[in-house]
Motif scaffolding. Sequence first.
Motif, mmCIF file in Angstrom:
data_model
loop_
_atom_site.group_PDB
_atom_site.id
_atom_site.type_symbol
_atom_site.label_atom_id
_atom_site.label_comp_id
_atom_site.label_asym_id
_atom_site.label_seq_id
_atom_site.Cartn_x
_atom_site.Cartn_y
_atom_site.Cartn_z
ATOM 1 N N ALA A 178 -19.833 -43.239 29.627
ATOM 2 C CA ALA A 178 -19.730 -42.025 30.448
ATOM 3 C C ALA A 178 -19.720 -42.363 31.939
ATOM 4 C CB ALA A 178 -20.876 -41.077 30.132
ATOM 5 N N ALA A 179 -20.527 -43.335 32.342
ATOM 6 C CA ALA A 179 -20.567 -43.732 33.754
ATOM 7 C C ALA A 179 -19.245 -44.368 34.178
ATOM 8 C CB ALA A 179 -21.726 -44.691 34.000
ATOM 9 N N ALA A 215 -16.730 -41.608 34.542
ATOM 10 C CA ALA A 215 -16.967 -40.852 35.777
ATOM 11 C C ALA A 215 -16.432 -41.615 36.990
ATOM 12 C CB ALA A 215 -18.454 -40.557 35.937
ATOM 13 N N LEU A 216 -16.626 -42.921 37.004
ATOM 14 C CA LEU A 216 -16.107 -43.748 38.093
ATOM 15 C C LEU A 216 -14.579 -43.739 38.105
ATOM 16 C CD1 LEU A 216 -16.579 -45.674 40.432
ATOM 17 C CD2 LEU A 216 -16.791 -47.537 38.770
ATOM 18 N N LEU A 231 -23.000 -50.618 32.439
ATOM 19 C CA LEU A 231 -22.783 -49.187 32.618
ATOM 20 C C LEU A 231 -22.427 -48.531 31.282
ATOM 21 C CD1 LEU A 231 -20.602 -49.261 35.847
ATOM 22 C CD2 LEU A 231 -23.036 -48.731 35.685
ATOM 23 N N SER A 232 -22.826 -47.293 31.126
ATOM 24 C CA SER A 232 -22.480 -46.545 29.922
ATOM 25 C C SER A 232 -20.998 -46.175 29.967
ATOM 26 C CB SER A 232 -23.315 -45.275 29.829
ATOM 27 O OG SER A 232 -22.938 -44.362 30.844
#
Length: 92
Positions: A69-70, A73-74, A66-67
């Motif tokens: 940013a991802a 967000a999580l 996952l990035s």
Amino acid sequence: MARLNGYEGKACLYVGKANDLTPRLRQHFGKHSPTTFAMHLSMWAPVSLWKKTLTIEYWPLQDLGLSTAAIQALEDFIWEDSAPVFGKQGAK
């Protein structure tokens, strides 16, 4: 000291991320950790609470590709859903 968001009816203490979980837990729950962003739970909780059962949920995301940013967000989603007692939402 960690930001206290209130505790009435809340079951979640904190939402955060760490590169290495064991040292991070020692920072949060140990006595007088010198790290700036440690929860310093020993300073907040009375001794009577130290023997309570604590459940830690750990999601090893680093192997999922996952990035950044991802992952952020999580973390933000979990923070909003959990309304933790300590900390603040967003990138630290």
